[in-house]
Design a protein around this motif. Structure first.
Motif, PDB file in Angstrom:
ATOM      1  N   PHE A  37      56.365 -63.338 -12.894  1.00 64.17           N
ATOM      2  CA  PHE A  37      57.347 -62.299 -13.213  1.00 64.17           C
ATOM      3  C   PHE A  37      57.462 -61.232 -12.134  1.00 64.17           C
ATOM      4  O   PHE A  37      58.448 -60.525 -12.045  1.00 64.17           O
ATOM      5  N   THR A  78      53.135 -63.476 -17.941  1.00 60.95           N
ATOM      6  CA  THR A  78      52.938 -62.076 -17.550  1.00 60.95           C
ATOM      7  C   THR A  78      51.814 -61.918 -16.523  1.00 60.95           C
ATOM      8  O   THR A  78      51.365 -60.806 -16.273  1.00 60.95           O
ATOM      9  N   SER A 141      52.275 -55.404 -22.261  1.00 61.51           N
ATOM     10  CA  SER A 141      53.122 -56.597 -22.401  1.00 61.51           C
ATOM     11  C   SER A 141      52.874 -57.326 -23.723  1.00 61.51           C
ATOM     12  O   SER A 141      53.173 -58.517 -23.844  1.00 61.51           O
ATOM     13  N   SER A 144      55.304 -59.915 -25.305  1.00 62.43           N
ATOM     14  CA  SER A 144      55.599 -61.219 -24.697  1.00 62.43           C
ATOM     15  C   SER A 144      54.368 -62.022 -24.296  1.00 62.43           C
ATOM     16  O   SER A 144      54.409 -63.255 -24.272  1.00 62.43           O
ATOM     17  N   CYS A 145      53.254 -61.361 -23.998  1.00 66.37           N
ATOM     18  CA  CYS A 145      52.088 -62.150 -23.588  1.00 66.37           C
ATOM     19  C   CYS A 145      51.560 -62.928 -24.789  1.00 66.37           C
ATOM     20  O   CYS A 145      51.783 -62.552 -25.929  1.00 66.37           O
TER      21      CYS A 145
END
Ligand code: 2HG
Ligand code: ZN
Length: 481
Positions: A37, A78, A141, A144-145
């Motif tokens: 990312f 991530t 994060s 999303s992680c």
């Protein structure tokens, strides 16, 4: 070079190993899986495979072992170190675990929860919350992680001081080994001394020794009270003093103790909506302090207020403000959590994720900060983060108007100087972001040679064909794909 190094017949075999043939092959859809990312690494793959359950992961691994195909496990993407990005050969598949997102068991009496590795961290926190329990791992994060990534990198975050890193939160694991066998140590026991504790080989090994498919995690009582304050400190040495005295005076209720420099306030107020300067006057250094406990909120707040008043008298603290509403607490957290995003808006950043004995932090900031001031005229120091764990994100931010390419080109030289100083002070060059592809040379330079040799021996023993996340943590050996 051909588009794929993996024969079509093998790709078809992989496709039939997962239910509904759930694979991604179209270049456009593969794209998000072949870049990290931060866009430091780019690779290629002919196929992203999306298994639905552990048996399917095992099938995929068996096929890959038979044909010696590298497997790159992929969670929420991530990683800061390229840990989930394939190489450029096109000869590795990506194994995305996102379909494996079941909460298998919530066990309030055991203070435990069993989840699959594709669960988003925030979903695990929510499942615990729904039964009045706390899963304490907390990161910027977390939406999303995924748990698999948290486990394989031994993630840290903002509550480590109180609850430990991911490793400390694990009771049991289920892991698919390099030959397709499933290791079932998915126990929910607090005590289990039956030989070697194999869990810890896989936690933090970044998918190079096995693919974690599920975990049983520890839960905690939900704290009844929370007190949050933003505190302007005289300097980092004062922050360290304050941490020690607060831990004692609060009955070890300090959950978060995050160092925030002036530049972080400047960049977040400039680039992130809803963030404002937290105190009346600007200061050089701040800490975001949060206390949590079973004590009611007002008792905790007055304990924090009392401790801060004393610290003002002794000159450690220059000013402070307690969050008096949920909205204020969230605003302070927003400022802290959006520092990486604000850094991205402000240009290039040369990052160091270092840890030191807490007692050496102030000396480190003085010496390394002095080095940056005299050697990096186009950069500004942005040292922030988890002071309570001795973990600093000792980042150097490009100054306004500096040429980003010229600035970033010096990263290896700068990182070498900073990491040498970290080593001199007996710290670590990688506290919570792992090694991935980015820090292999650092590992080779700073890791104890005996430890490094042992790591290589373990890799050969557990993954003799070198198919698991090849080229991450350790350099690929010639037998690997
Ligand atoms: C944090 O603590 C993350 O905010 C990111 O670990 C750190 O961007 C960074 O350097
Ligand atoms: Zn961090």
């Amino acid at each position: 070079m051909s588009q794929t190094q993996i024969p079509v017949a093998v790709l078809n075999q992989l496709k039939s190993a997962v239910s509904a043939g759930d694979v991604i092959e179209q270049a456009e859809q593969v794209e998000p899986f072949v870049h990290d990312f931060r866009h430091l690494f780019s690779g290629r793959t002919p196929m992203v495979v999306l298994p639905d359950n552990t048996a399917e992961v095992a099938n995929v691994v068996r096929i890959c072992a038979e044909h010696r195909i590298g497997i790159v496990p992929h969670g929420g993407n991530t990683s800061y170190c390229g840990g989930a990005t394939p190489d450029a050969s096109g000869s590795q598949i990506v194994l995305a675990l996102k379909r494996m997102h079941r909460i298998r068991k919530v066990q309030p009496l055991d203070y435990a929860i069993t989840v699959e590795s594709g669960c988003a961290l925030a979903d695990v926190q929510a499942a615990a919350d729904a039964v009045e329990r706390l899963f304490p791992l907390s990161l910027g994060s977390e939406g999303s992680c995924q748990i698999g990534g948290n486990l394989s990198t031994n993630a840290g975050g903002t509550a480590v001081l109180r609850y430990g890193m991911m490793r400390d939160l694990v009771l049991g694991l289920e892991v698919v080994l390099a030959d397709g066998r499933v290791l079932d140590v998915l126990k929910d026991l607090r005590k289990d001394n039956t030989g070697y504790d194999l869990r810890h080989l896989f936690i933090g090994s970044e998918g190079t020794l096995g693919i974690i498919t599920a975990a049983c995690l520890k839960l905690f009582p939900k704290p009844a009270g929370t007190a949050t304050a933003i505190v302007a400190v005289r300097d980092p040495a004062a922050a360290v003093q304050l941490l020690a005295s607060l831990r004692t005076s609060s009955g070890d209720a300090v959950t978060t103790f995050e160092l925030i420099p002036r530049l972080a306030v400047d960049l977040t107020t400039r680039h992130i909506s809803g963030v404002s300067d937290p105190l009346d006057r600007p200061h050089e250094w701040y800490v975001l302090v949060e206390l949590t406990s079973a004590r009611p909120e007002d008792a905790l707040e007055s304990a924090l207020e009392g401790a801060l008043a004393q610290a003002i008298d002794s000159g450690l603290v220059l000013d402070a403000a307690l969050a008096s509403s949920l909205r204020q607490r969230e605003a302070l957290w927003r400022m802290r959590e959006s520092v990486p995003e604000a850094q991205r808006h402000a240009g290039g950043s040369i990052k160091h994720d270092v840890s030191l004995p807490i007692s050496a932090i102030a000396e480190f900031i003085t010496r390394a900060g002095g080095w940056v001031a005299s050697h990096v005229p186009d950069g500004q120091l942005m040292a922030y983060g988890h002071l309570g764990d001795g973990n600093l994100h000792f980042n150097i931010q490009q100054r306004d108007g500096a040429d980003v390419k010229v600035f970033l080109a010096r990263a290896p030289t700068i990182q070498r100087a900073i990491h040498d100083l970290v080593a001199e002070l007996r710290g670590s060059f990688s506290a919570e972001h792992g090694i991935g592809q980015l820090k292999i040379a650092e590992l080779e330079r700073y890791k104890d040679p005996v430890a490094l040799a042992l790591m290589r021996e373990l890799k050969r023993a557990l993954d003799p064909l070198g198919i698991l996340n090849p080229g991450k943590v350790l350099r690929k050996e010639s037998r690997t794909s």
